[in-house]
Enzyme design. Structure first.
Site, mmCIF file in Angstrom:
data_model
loop_
_atom_site.group_PDB
_atom_site.id
_atom_site.type_symbol
_atom_site.label_atom_id
_atom_site.label_comp_id
_atom_site.label_asym_id
_atom_site.label_seq_id
_atom_site.Cartn_x
_atom_site.Cartn_y
_atom_site.Cartn_z
ATOM 1 N N LYS A 278 -0.479 -9.655 -1.641
ATOM 2 C CA LYS A 278 0.665 -8.874 -1.157
ATOM 3 C C LYS A 278 0.192 -7.633 -0.406
ATOM 4 C CE LYS A 278 2.610 -5.831 -4.110
ATOM 5 N NZ LYS A 278 2.701 -4.483 -3.560
ATOM 6 N N CYS B 138 8.365 8.358 -7.297
ATOM 7 C CA CYS B 138 7.957 6.993 -7.593
ATOM 8 C C CYS B 138 7.635 6.928 -9.081
ATOM 9 C CB CYS B 138 6.732 6.671 -6.761
ATOM 10 S SG CYS B 138 5.921 5.155 -7.178
HETATM 11 C C1 UD1 Z 1 -2.133 1.226 -2.451
HETATM 12 C C2 UD1 Z 1 -1.646 -0.062 -3.046
HETATM 13 C C3 UD1 Z 1 -1.323 0.122 -4.526
HETATM 14 C C4 UD1 Z 1 -2.523 0.714 -5.251
HETATM 15 C C5 UD1 Z 1 -3.030 1.959 -4.554
HETATM 16 C C6 UD1 Z 1 -4.325 2.491 -5.148
HETATM 17 C C7 UD1 Z 1 -0.596 -1.154 -1.150
HETATM 18 C C8 UD1 Z 1 0.654 -1.599 -0.494
HETATM 19 N N1 UD1 Z 1 -0.470 -0.493 -2.318
HETATM 20 O O1 UD1 Z 1 -1.070 2.173 -2.566
HETATM 21 O O2 UD1 Z 1 -0.993 -1.153 -5.064
HETATM 22 O O3 UD1 Z 1 -2.146 1.047 -6.573
HETATM 23 O O4 UD1 Z 1 -3.277 1.695 -3.161
HETATM 24 O O5 UD1 Z 1 -5.293 1.510 -5.129
HETATM 25 O O6 UD1 Z 1 -1.680 -1.409 -0.669
HETATM 26 N N2 UD1 Z 1 -2.145 10.294 -1.636
HETATM 27 C C9 UD1 Z 1 -1.866 11.551 -1.169
HETATM 28 N N3 UD1 Z 1 -1.386 11.675 0.110
HETATM 29 C C10 UD1 Z 1 -1.194 10.598 0.934
HETATM 30 C C11 UD1 Z 1 -1.495 9.317 0.446
HETATM 31 C C12 UD1 Z 1 -1.967 9.194 -0.847
HETATM 32 O O7 UD1 Z 1 -2.016 12.530 -1.882
HETATM 33 O O8 UD1 Z 1 -0.756 10.778 2.079
HETATM 34 C C13 UD1 Z 1 -2.649 10.134 -3.023
HETATM 35 C C14 UD1 Z 1 -1.694 9.325 -3.908
HETATM 36 O O9 UD1 Z 1 -0.701 10.136 -4.474
HETATM 37 C C15 UD1 Z 1 -2.661 8.772 -4.944
HETATM 38 C C16 UD1 Z 1 -3.932 8.537 -4.136
HETATM 39 O O10 UD1 Z 1 -3.816 9.338 -2.973
HETATM 40 O O11 UD1 Z 1 -2.894 9.712 -5.937
HETATM 41 C C17 UD1 Z 1 -4.172 7.112 -3.723
HETATM 42 O O12 UD1 Z 1 -2.986 6.598 -3.143
HETATM 43 P P1 UD1 Z 1 -3.036 5.489 -2.018
HETATM 44 O O13 UD1 Z 1 -4.388 4.873 -1.944
HETATM 45 O O14 UD1 Z 1 -2.460 6.038 -0.762
HETATM 46 O O15 UD1 Z 1 -2.015 4.416 -2.589
HETATM 47 P P2 UD1 Z 1 -1.101 3.501 -1.711
HETATM 48 O O16 UD1 Z 1 -1.803 3.231 -0.417
HETATM 49 O O17 UD1 Z 1 0.284 4.038 -1.701
#
Ligand code: UD1
Length: 482
Positions: free
Chosen positions: A70, A168
Site C-alpha cells: 500500500k 492523527c
Molecule cells: C509513512 C508511512 C507510515 C509509516 C511512517 C514511518 C506511507 C503512506 N505511510 O508515513 O505507514 O508509519 O512513514 O515509517 O508511506 N514529520 C514531521 N514533519 C513532516 C513530516 C514528518 O515532523 O513534514 C515527522 C512525523 O511527525 C514523524 C516522523 O517525521 O514523527 C516520520 O514521519 P513520516 O516518515 O513522514 O511518516 P509518513 O510519511 O506520514
C-alpha cells in the site's frame, strides 16, 4: 439513511461536485440547494460497521500470498499526476486507502481504469485532463497520504491546493517538511482556511536537507524535483524500499534520479515525463504481520510473493526470540515450536525496526517469556493498542515512549476496538491466541491497509469471520433524484 457516493457526482447544472466520501443525509429534505442527484452509491455503512469474530487457539499452517505494498502504491499513483500519458501500475493491493486515492485522482479529473478478473490488481491512470488540482479535507482527513499529491501537482500544473491533515490517532504528523522543501524548490506557499496553497511558474532545483527523516516527505519532494529546472540534491532522505520503488517508477517515466535508498538523492529535472508500466513491490508490513501470526500460533507458514530482504530487522529480532526462519528469493517460511524468549525493540527508520510493526510485535511480546521493552521513536502516541491488549489480559506498562511488556500472560477473549491500522493488526494477532471468542470492532481501520486479511488467515486455519452490524455489504441503493 446515509449514503456516500463512490465516484464524484456532478449535480445537474454543474454547481457542485459532491466529493467522494461526502456523507449525504437523506432524512433531510432534498432541496435545490442540496445535492439533488446521488447515484453509484453504496451504503455509508458498507464495511464501516463490520466486526471480526475470532476464536483463538488454532495453529496457522499453509501458504499465504502477499499483496502489493500500500505504501508504495500510494506514491506511485500520485506520480501519475506528473505526466499526461497513462501510467499502468500492477500489483496494486485491493484496500480502502487505494480506493480513497483513486477517488482523489478522479476528483481532479484523472481517468482511473481498474483491471478486472486476472488483472484485478492492475490500475491504469491517465492524467491528461486535470481540472481541479485540489485535495479536499474530506479525503485528506481519511487518509493523510493524500498530501503526496502536493509536489506532483505544483510541478506539473504550477498550482496545488491541499487540505492540512490535522491531528492523527498516532501523533501530530505535521507536513511542515514537505512545505519547507517545496519552498526550497521555488514554490510560494499560502496557508489559509485549513488549506495549503502552493504555486510556482516552474519549480527550480534546490538543496534540501530534511530536519528529520520523512518517508512521504522524501517521496513528495522527489516527485516535485523530477520536473524542476536544474539539479536538486536532497539530504537526510528516507531509505525505505517504498522510496526506492517510487524512484524506479519515476525513472521508467523518464526522470533522472540517483541515490534512492541512500541518505542523499540527486535529481536532474527534465521538461516532461512520459507514461510507464510498473509492478509495485510486495507489502513488507503485511508479510511481517503474517510472520508474527505464524510465530504466535506456533505455526508453519510460507509467505509467497514477498521480498525477505525488506524484512531484515524483524526476522533478526525473531531469530533472537528463538524462531526459525528460512528465506528464499521471493518467499519466506516461518516455523515456531518453542517457547519465545523476550527481546527489546526500538523503532527506527529503515533499515531499523519499522514503527508499522511495533503494535504487532507487542502482541507477540505478551507471549514471550520475560520482559520486553518496546521503544517507539517515530510517532509520539502509538501505543493505543496497549490498553486493548491489557483488556485481554496482557501485562503492559506504558511510560512515555516506552512500553514494558511482561510475559508470558494468557490472553482471554474480550470485546476490543481498533484505533488505527497497525493497532488493529495487533489485536487480530492477540485474538488468534486468546482463549475464547474475541470481537473486534471498527475493522474498517484494518481494511485501509490489509487486503481481505480474514480470508487469508482463514485459508491457513484461523477461525475468523467478518460480520456486518446492520446491513449486508454492497447492498443496492436506489438513486435519488430530486
Ligand atoms: C509513512 C508511512 C507510515 C509509516 C511512517 C514511518 C506511507 C503512506 N505511510 O508515513 O505507514 O508509519 O512513514 O515509517 O508511506 N514529520 C514531521 N514533519 C513532516 C513530516 C514528518 O515532523 O513534514 C515527522 C512525523 O511527525 C514523524 C516522523 O517525521 O514523527 C516520520 O514521519 P513520516 O516518515 O513522514 O511518516 P509518513 O510519511 O506520514
Amino acid at each position: 439513511m446515509k449514503l456516500v457516493p463512490k465516484l464524484p457526482v456532478v449535480r445537474p447544472g454543474g454547481a457542485k461536485v459532491l466529493l467522494p466520501n461526502e456523507i449525504v443525509d437523506l432524512k433531510k429534505p432534498v432541496t435545490r440547494s442540496r445535492v439533488v442527484r446521488v447515484e453509484f452509491c453504496e451504503l455509508a455503512s458498507e464495511g464501516l460497521m463490520d466486526k471480526f469474530v475470532i476464536r483463538g487457539g488454532n495453529r496457522l499452517v499453509g501458504s499465504i500470498r502477499i499483496s502489493g505494498a500500500k505504501n508504495a502504491a500510494l506514491p506511485a499513483m500520485a506520480a501519475a499526476l506528473l505526466t499526461d500519458e497513462p501510467v499502468i501500475l500492477e500489483n496494486i493491493p485491493d484496500v480502502r486507502d487505494i480506493q480513497t486515492e483513486r477517488n482523489l485522482l478522479v476528483s481532479m479529473g484523472a481517468e482511473v481504469e481498474l483491471g478486472y478478473g486476472r488483472a484485478s490488481h492492475r490500475t491504469t491512470i491517465s492524467c491528461k485532463n486535470l481540472v481541479n488540482p485540489e485535495a479536499a479535507y474530506e479525503l485528506v482527513k481519511t487518509m493523510r497520504a493524500s498530501t503526496l499529491v502536493l509536489g506532483p501537482l505544483v510541478a506539473r500544473m504550477g498550482r496545488a491546493r491541499v487540505s492540512q491533515p490535522g491531528g492523527c490517532a498516532i501523533g501530530a504528523r505535521p507536513i511542515d517538511l514537505h512545505i519547507k522543501g517545496l519552498e526550497r524548490l521555488g514554490s510560494s506557499i499560502k496557508q489559509e482556511h485549513g488549506y495549503i496553497e502552493a504555486t510556482a511558474d516552474r519549480l527550480r532545483g534546490g538543496h534540501i536537507i530534511f530536519d528529520k527523516i520523512t518517508v512521504t516527505g522524501t517521496e513528495d519532494l522527489m516527485m516535485a524535483a523530477t520536473l524542476a529546472q536544474g539539479e536538486t540534491v536532497m539530504e537526510n532522505c528516507a531509505r525505505e524500499p517504498e522510496v526506492v520503488d517510487l524512484a524506479a517508477l519515476l525513472t521508467k517515466m523518464g526522470a533522472k534520479i540517483e541515490g534512492a535508498g541512500t541518505h542523499t538523492i540527486r535529481i536532474q529535472g527534465v521538461d516532461k515525463l512520459h507514461g510507464a508500466r510498473h509492478r509495485i513491490i510486495p507489502d513488507r508490513i503485511e508479510a511481517g504481520t503474517f510472520v508474527t501470526a505464524a510465530v504466535l500460533t506456533g505455526g508453519d507458514l510460507t509467505l509467497t510473493n514477498c521480498d525477505p530482504t525488506h524484512l531484515g530487522a524483524l526476522t533478526q529480532k525473531l531469530e533472537e526470540c528463538g524462531v526459525s526462519i528460512r528465506a528464499a528469493a521471493d518467499s519466506i517460511r516461518v516455523t515456531n515450536g518453542h517457547q519465545l524468549a523476550a527481546a527489546d525493540v526500538t523503532t527506527e527508520e529503515y533499515p531499523g525496526f519499522p514503527t508499522d510493526m511495533q503494535a504487532q510485535y507487542m502482541a507477540l511480546a505478551t507471549q514471550a517469556q520475560g520482559t520486553s521493552i518496546i521503544t517507539e521513536n517515530i510517532f509520539e502516541n502509538r501505543f493505543m493498542h496497549a490498553q486493548e491488549l491489557a483488556r485481554m489480559g496482557a501485562n503492559i506498562k506504558v511510560e512515555g515512549s516506552r512500553a514494558v511488556v511482561r510475559g508470558k500472560t494468557s490472553l482471554s477473549s474480550a470485546a476490543v476496538q481498533c484505533s488505527d491500522l497497525r493497532a488493529s493488526a495487533s489485536l487480530v494477532l492477540a485474538a488468534l491466541v486468546a482463549d475464547g471468542e474475541t470481537i473486534l470492532d471498527r475493522v474498517y481501520h484494518i481494511d485501509r491497509g490489509y487486503e481481505r486479511i480474514e480470508e487469508k488467515l482463514k485459508s491457513v486455519g484461523a477461525q475468523i469471520r467478518r460480520i456486518g452490524e446492520f446491513l449486508p455489504r454492497r447492498a443496492a441503493v436506489p438513486s435519488v433524484v430530486a
